[in-house]
Design a protein around this motif. Structure first.
Motif, PDB file in Angstrom:
ATOM      1  N   HIS A 134     -11.372   2.057  19.301  1.00  0.00           N
ATOM      2  CA  HIS A 134     -10.616   1.116  20.134  1.00  0.00           C
ATOM      3  C   HIS A 134      -9.323   1.750  20.627  1.00  0.00           C
ATOM      4  N   GLN A 135      -8.847   1.247  21.752  1.00  0.00           N
ATOM      5  CA  GLN A 135      -7.574   1.738  22.272  1.00  0.00           C
ATOM      6  C   GLN A 135      -6.448   1.475  21.273  1.00  0.00           C
ATOM      7  N   ASN A 136      -6.465   0.271  20.708  1.00  0.00           N
ATOM      8  CA  ASN A 136      -5.458  -0.081  19.723  1.00  0.00           C
ATOM      9  C   ASN A 136      -6.041   0.146  18.324  1.00  0.00           C
ATOM     10  N   PRO A 137      -5.525   1.153  17.587  1.00  0.00           N
ATOM     11  CA  PRO A 137      -6.129   1.490  16.287  1.00  0.00           C
ATOM     12  C   PRO A 137      -6.199   0.293  15.350  1.00  0.00           C
ATOM     13  N   ALA A 138      -5.264  -0.648  15.493  1.00  0.00           N
ATOM     14  CA  ALA A 138      -5.271  -1.813  14.599  1.00  0.00           C
ATOM     15  C   ALA A 138      -6.561  -2.620  14.753  1.00  0.00           C
ATOM     16  N   ASP A 139      -7.205  -2.521  15.911  1.00  0.00           N
ATOM     17  CA  ASP A 139      -8.469  -3.239  16.116  1.00  0.00           C
ATOM     18  C   ASP A 139      -9.641  -2.560  15.421  1.00  0.00           C
ATOM     19  N   GLY A 140      -9.459  -1.289  15.052  1.00  0.00           N
ATOM     20  CA  GLY A 140     -10.575  -0.559  14.454  1.00  0.00           C
ATOM     21  C   GLY A 140     -10.320  -0.142  13.019  1.00  0.00           C
ATOM     22  N   LEU A 141      -9.143  -0.490  12.494  1.00  0.00           N
ATOM     23  CA  LEU A 141      -8.788  -0.117  11.124  1.00  0.00           C
ATOM     24  C   LEU A 141      -8.527  -1.368  10.302  1.00  0.00           C
ATOM     25  N   ARG A 142      -8.562  -1.203   8.986  1.00  0.00           N
ATOM     26  CA  ARG A 142      -8.051  -2.268   8.126  1.00  0.00           C
ATOM     27  C   ARG A 142      -6.658  -1.828   7.721  1.00  0.00           C
ATOM     28  N   MET A 143      -5.664  -2.541   8.227  1.00  0.00           N
ATOM     29  CA  MET A 143      -4.291  -2.055   8.133  1.00  0.00           C
ATOM     30  C   MET A 143      -3.709  -2.177   6.730  1.00  0.00           C
ATOM     31  N   THR A 144      -4.315  -3.011   5.888  1.00  0.00           N
ATOM     32  CA  THR A 144      -3.704  -3.265   4.568  1.00  0.00           C
ATOM     33  C   THR A 144      -4.506  -2.664   3.420  1.00  0.00           C
ATOM     34  N   VAL A 145      -5.442  -1.750   3.742  1.00  0.00           N
ATOM     35  CA  VAL A 145      -6.043  -0.957   2.662  1.00  0.00           C
ATOM     36  C   VAL A 145      -5.726   0.505   2.950  1.00  0.00           C
ATOM     37  N   SER A 146      -5.846   1.349   1.943  1.00  0.00           N
ATOM     38  CA  SER A 146      -5.392   2.734   2.068  1.00  0.00           C
ATOM     39  C   SER A 146      -6.198   3.497   3.118  1.00  0.00           C
ATOM     40  N   ALA A 147      -5.617   4.602   3.571  1.00  0.00           N
ATOM     41  CA  ALA A 147      -6.309   5.469   4.522  1.00  0.00           C
ATOM     42  C   ALA A 147      -7.642   5.936   3.939  1.00  0.00           C
ATOM     43  N   GLY A 148      -7.612   6.328   2.658  1.00  0.00           N
ATOM     44  CA  GLY A 148      -8.838   6.796   2.011  1.00  0.00           C
ATOM     45  C   GLY A 148      -9.908   5.718   1.994  1.00  0.00           C
ATOM     46  N   ALA A 149      -9.486   4.485   1.723  1.00  0.00           N
ATOM     47  CA  ALA A 149     -10.453   3.381   1.682  1.00  0.00           C
ATOM     48  C   ALA A 149     -10.984   3.070   3.071  1.00  0.00           C
ATOM     49  N   ASN A 150     -10.139   3.236   4.093  1.00  0.00           N
ATOM     50  CA  ASN A 150     -10.604   3.001   5.457  1.00  0.00           C
ATOM     51  C   ASN A 150     -11.783   3.916   5.807  1.00  0.00           C
ATOM     52  N   VAL A 151     -11.720   5.134   5.314  1.00  0.00           N
ATOM     53  CA  VAL A 151     -12.822   6.064   5.568  1.00  0.00           C
ATOM     54  C   VAL A 151     -13.950   5.821   4.560  1.00  0.00           C
ATOM     55  N   ASP A 162      -1.825  14.074   0.877  1.00  0.00           N
ATOM     56  CA  ASP A 162      -0.940  13.203   0.085  1.00  0.00           C
ATOM     57  C   ASP A 162      -0.695  11.837   0.754  1.00  0.00           C
ATOM     58  N   ARG A 163      -1.332  11.596   1.919  1.00  0.00           N
ATOM     59  CA  ARG A 163      -1.232  10.275   2.554  1.00  0.00           C
ATOM     60  C   ARG A 163      -2.469   9.414   2.282  1.00  0.00           C
ATOM     61  N   VAL A 164      -3.391   9.928   1.477  1.00  0.00           N
ATOM     62  CA  VAL A 164      -4.685   9.257   1.290  1.00  0.00           C
ATOM     63  C   VAL A 164      -4.538   7.838   0.739  1.00  0.00           C
ATOM     64  N   ASP A 165      -3.515   7.621  -0.091  1.00  0.00           N
ATOM     65  CA  ASP A 165      -3.355   6.289  -0.688  1.00  0.00           C
ATOM     66  C   ASP A 165      -2.408   5.387   0.100  1.00  0.00           C
ATOM     67  N   ASP A 166      -1.880   5.896   1.205  1.00  0.00           N
ATOM     68  CA  ASP A 166      -0.978   5.081   2.037  1.00  0.00           C
ATOM     69  C   ASP A 166      -1.780   4.189   2.980  1.00  0.00           C
ATOM     70  N   GLN A 167      -1.197   3.054   3.312  1.00  0.00           N
ATOM     71  CA  GLN A 167      -1.839   2.160   4.272  1.00  0.00           C
ATOM     72  C   GLN A 167      -1.502   2.587   5.698  1.00  0.00           C
ATOM     73  N   ARG A 199      -0.572   0.954   8.078  1.00  0.00           N
ATOM     74  CA  ARG A 199       0.655   0.308   8.557  1.00  0.00           C
ATOM     75  C   ARG A 199       1.826   1.278   8.596  1.00  0.00           C
ATOM     76  N   SER A 200       1.814   2.224   7.622  1.00  0.00           N
ATOM     77  CA  SER A 200       2.951   3.147   7.519  1.00  0.00           C
ATOM     78  C   SER A 200       2.724   4.414   8.343  1.00  0.00           C
ATOM     79  N   PHE A 201       1.643   4.449   9.139  1.00  0.00           N
ATOM     80  CA  PHE A 201       1.343   5.638   9.943  1.00  0.00           C
ATOM     81  C   PHE A 201       1.896   5.482  11.357  1.00  0.00           C
ATOM     82  N   SER A 202       2.147   6.620  12.004  1.00  0.00           N
ATOM     83  CA  SER A 202       2.516   6.616  13.426  1.00  0.00           C
ATOM     84  C   SER A 202       1.275   6.272  14.259  1.00  0.00           C
ATOM     85  N   GLY A 203       1.493   5.981  15.541  1.00  0.00           N
ATOM     86  CA  GLY A 203       0.382   5.643  16.429  1.00  0.00           C
ATOM     87  C   GLY A 203      -0.673   6.740  16.484  1.00  0.00           C
ATOM     88  N   GLY A 204      -0.222   7.989  16.586  1.00  0.00           N
ATOM     89  CA  GLY A 204      -1.173   9.103  16.653  1.00  0.00           C
ATOM     90  C   GLY A 204      -1.967   9.254  15.368  1.00  0.00           C
TER      91      GLY A 204
END
Ligand SMILES: Nc1ncnc2c1ncn2[C@@H]1O[C@H](COP(=O)(O)OP(=O)(O)OP(=O)(O)O)[C@@H](O)[C@H]1O
Ligand SMILES: [Mg+2]
Length: 257
Positions: A94-111, A142-147, A149-154
């Motif tokens: 999606h153009q807006n990553p928030a539409d294609g991600l779960r913003m409140t679970v970790s990056a690792g869990a998203n994958v 070291d960002r695998v457990d971060d949500q 939400r705390s990431f930049s747009g890119g």
């Protein structure tokens, strides 16, 4: 020997009496990247959402060659079949990553949850694969457990790409994948996408109003105007030698910017 992956026949979508897109016909081959370009309101998103069965068209068919080689009209799949296709064989960026991600679970869990959705139950393997994919999209381990939400747009957009590619889809739909990002971030993301698409041999349909994105990513392109495809062909041919006056205008106005 090989056959197309997707065959689109007379696809038309009306919203009430307003035309979304009309009479679209094309084939997409395995590993081929198709760009859909056109000005705002020309029907790009309508077409993409119809192709990915997010929208039900008013008429026409989209035939998809399933992994078992059966051709199926995607609008006639059961909900369970459609969901399986979306989870395993297709990706949607999606153009807006928030539409294609779960913003409140970790990056690792998203994958990782995508792998679980296709039946991977081995925690160690899931985590290892998630970490590998974060690396491939240039997100530090070291960002695998971060949500997100705390990431930049890119970073969010790169995470969305990892989440979509981890299951090894054959076809990825993208709607303005670099829209909304800074120009310098766009360029890096495009490089990354181009590398991954080539390396994985993915077929992709990319909607963009940016001809530079079409030039860099796509083999073929379709130009839309008022809901119709007015010109289609190899990307270099269309951009270097546009036949339709409207495409000539589009190309020259971009070049003058
Ligand atoms: N949900 C909707 N209800 C009614 N009309 C719609 C809807 N979505 C799109 N349209 C109309 O369909 C036409 C094509 O819109 P679409 O969103 O597909 O264009 P687009 O090429 O993706 O534009 P943009 O570049 O601005 O995203 C427009 O006339 C639009 O107003
Ligand atoms: Mg759109």
């Amino acid at each position: 020997m090989t056959e197309p992956l997707l065959r689109v026949e007379n696809l038309t979508k009306y919203y009430g009496s307003r035309l979304g897109c009309a009479d679209v016909n094309f084939e997409l081959w395995p590993g081929e990247v198709l760009a859909i370009v056109g000005e705002s309101g020309s029907g790009k998103t309508t077409l993409l959402n119809s192709l990915s069965a997010t929208l039900e068209p008013s008429s026409g068919r989209t035939l998809y060659r399933m992994r078992d080689e059966q051709w199926r009209n995607i609008y006639e799949l059961s909900e369970a079949e459609r969901r399986f296709l979306v989870r395993t064989d297709w990706g949607f960026v999606h153009q807006n990553p928030a539409d294609g991600l779960r913003m409140t679970v970790s990056a690792g869990a998203n994958v990782g949850e995508r792998l679980m959705a296709v039946g991977d139950r081995n925690y160690g393997h899931i985590r290892e694969t998630a970490l590998d994919w974060l690396g491939r999209v240039e997100i530090a381990a070291d960002r695998v457990d971060d949500q997100p939400r705390s990431f930049s747009g890119g970073m969010r957009q790169r995470l969305q790409i990892a989440r979509n590619l981890v299951t090894g889809p054959r076809l990825v739909f993208m709607d303005e994948p670099t829209g909304g990002l800074d120009v310098s971030v766009q360029a890096r993301l495009l490089d990354l996408l181009r590398g991954l698409v080539g390396e994985l041999g993915l077929a992709a349909i990319v909607v963009t109003h940016d001809l530079a994105v079409a030039r860099l990513l796509s083999h073929r392109m379709m130009v839309m105007k008022d809901g119709r495809v007015i010109e289609a062909g190899l990307t270099d041919r269309v951009l270097d030698d546009p036949r339709e006056p409207y495409t000539q205008l589009l190309v020259s106005s971009i070049l003058q910017v």
